[in-house]
Enzyme design. Structure first.
Site, short mmCIF file in Angstrom:
data_model
loop_
_atom_site.label_atom_id
_atom_site.label_comp_id
_atom_site.label_asym_id
_atom_site.label_seq_id
_atom_site.Cartn_x
_atom_site.Cartn_y
_atom_site.Cartn_z
N ARG A 79 0.93 -1.20 0.11
CA ARG A 79 -0.16 -0.06 0.10
C ARG A 79 0.87 1.06 0.00
NH1 ARG A 79 -4.24 1.08 4.97
NH2 ARG A 79 -2.04 1.70 6.01
N TYR A 97 -6.12 8.99 0.24
CA TYR A 97 -6.47 7.75 0.10
C TYR A 97 -7.52 7.26 0.84
CZ TYR A 97 -4.33 4.93 3.79
OH TYR A 97 -4.11 4.37 5.09
N PHE A 189 3.76 2.52 6.33
CA PHE A 189 3.79 3.63 5.87
C PHE A 189 3.00 4.85 6.31
CE2 PHE A 189 2.13 6.63 2.41
CZ PHE A 189 3.36 7.08 1.82
N ASP A 190 1.74 4.57 6.68
CA ASP A 190 1.08 5.83 7.33
C ASP A 190 1.65 6.25 8.39
OD1 ASP A 190 -0.53 4.17 5.88
OD2 ASP A 190 -2.36 4.89 6.27
N THR A 191 1.87 5.45 9.51
CA THR A 191 2.37 5.41 10.76
C THR A 191 3.65 6.51 10.53
OG1 THR A 191 1.32 3.77 11.72
CG2 THR A 191 3.29 4.91 13.07
#
Length: 393
Positions: A79, A97, A189-191
């Site tokens: 992702r 997203y 990735f988000d964190t």
């Protein structure tokens, strides 16, 4: 006024991998919603990362059929990899997203991006952990999510409440400035992006969301949890070393650790890793000979005593017998917190849950207890004003 609003562009990325079942219905629903209610220009990008079913074919059909929809194909999964590729070349004002299952109510999308378009905030996230949020999901996912975010807030000093909700946005210039320093290509990735943003003093706007768990979710909880813990260790190490400093606007000030913590944290982390490994081995061994809750209590007590002794000398530089007993007694308070967290986590799990999921639960709960322990050791048990003996530098 209407025409000027429409010239602002928001790109909505939908990362997918083998989602032929849900893709068409979700994109049609999203497209209809944005066309009929969203006051800004929009672009929907279906980012297919290495699907092996009919996902890529369906994505192409949707792009040919619907205005403002395009499809991008990647040869590798991830992702984070999909978001990086699309966001890094976007010419939109705001990139965002959402998960393909559309678990988050779309009515939260305009409140998510509006502060970014106005320039008030730099990034925005949907949060399922606000009191104003309405969330439907099982106790296992609820426990893991809250434990992970507690871990972020306790160890990394994160001020955002929900790192894992698949509903995020950022000003494009900010996202493109941060991306080179984000290493993860998967779920972490988000964190990592959010922690990096906070490190550079960027504003993160939070929107309470209505969220319904997808019963068909195929996320590997054990693997994702372990990857996240490895990611946190890597980010903490880079933060302490001063790596990943990026050029940011003049108003941004870099976050700094409190005095003394820069050398205490890595030492505490080493002791914590050794203690956690010892705890897991002891817990697994005792679990063969006694009830699970009893095995957890004994393993935690033994490693808590050893952990306090190691941190006393190695992390906080206290040597000699003076005060040692008091330190151990006070350290038992952290033990009781850890016992409550791990026992509560085990009690929430169904009786027929696999051993792997049970281990994930105790690792997360034990990590939270470890963070509480560090705070107690630093600000209370081994605070300089209470030390009776100090090892020479």
């Amino acid at each position: 006024m209407e025409s000027s609003v429409k010239t602002r562009l928001v790109e909505v990325v939908v990362p997918v991998h083998n989602e032929q079942r849900a893709l068409r219905a979700s994109v049609l629903r999203l497209h209809t919603y944005l066309t009929s209610t969203f006051p800004y220009g929009f672009q929907i990008t279906i980012a297919d990362n290495a699907s092996t079913d009919d996902t890529w074919r369906l994505a192409g059909e949707l792009a040919a059929e619907l205005a403002n929809v395009r499809a991008v194909h990647l040869d590798a999964k991830g992702r984070g990899r999909a978001l990086r590729q699309v966001w890094s070349v976007s010419d939109a004002d705001v990139v965002s997203y959402m998960d393909v299952d559309l678990s988050t109510d779309l009515d939260a999308f305009l409140p998510l991006v509006a502060p970014l378009l106005s320039g008030h905030s730099d990034l925005a996230i949907g949060t399922r952990l606000s009191r104003a949020s309405r969330v439907v999901r099982g106790p296992k996912r609820e426990f893991i999510s809250r434990s992970y975010n507690l871990l972020l807030r306790s160890v990394m000093g994160a001020r955002f409440s929900d790192a894992q909700c698949g509903f995020k946005a950022a000003r494009t210039e900010i996202a493109q400035a941060l991306l080179p320093a984000v290493e993860d290509e998967q779920w972490f990735f988000d964190t990592e992006l959010l922690l990096l943003a906070e490190r550079h003093g960027l504003r993160i706007h939070e929107v309470p969301v209505d969220w319904v768990d997808d019963p068909d979710s195929r996320v590997d909880i054990l693997r994702t949890a372990l990857d996240d813990l490895r990611g946190l260790t890597r980010v903490a190490r880079r933060t302490l070393s001063g790596a990943a400093n990026l050029p940011m606007p003049a108003r941004v000030r870099e976050a700094r650790l409190p005095r003394g913590m820069a050398h205490q944290l890595p030492r505490f982390a080493i002791v914590g890793v050794v203690s956690t490994v010892a705890y897991l081995l002891l817990f697994s061994l005792l679990g063969l000979m006694m009830p699970v809750l009893a095995a957890n209590a004994v393993a935690l007590l033994v490693t808590a005593v050893a952990n306090t002794a190691a941190n006393r000398r190695f992390t906080f530089g206290v040597s000699g017998p003076a005060g040692a007993l008091r330190h151990q007694v006070e350290g038992l308070i952290a033990f009781l917190v850890g016992l409550a967290l791990t026992t509560g986590g085990l009690a929430l799990l169904p009786d027929d849950v696999s051993h792997e999921v049970r281990l994930v639960a105790v690792v997360i709960a034990n990590a939270c207890a470890t963070l509480v322990r560090f705070l107690l050791l630093r600000v209370w048990i081994f605070h300089p004003s209470r030390r009776t003996s100090r090892r020479p530098s």
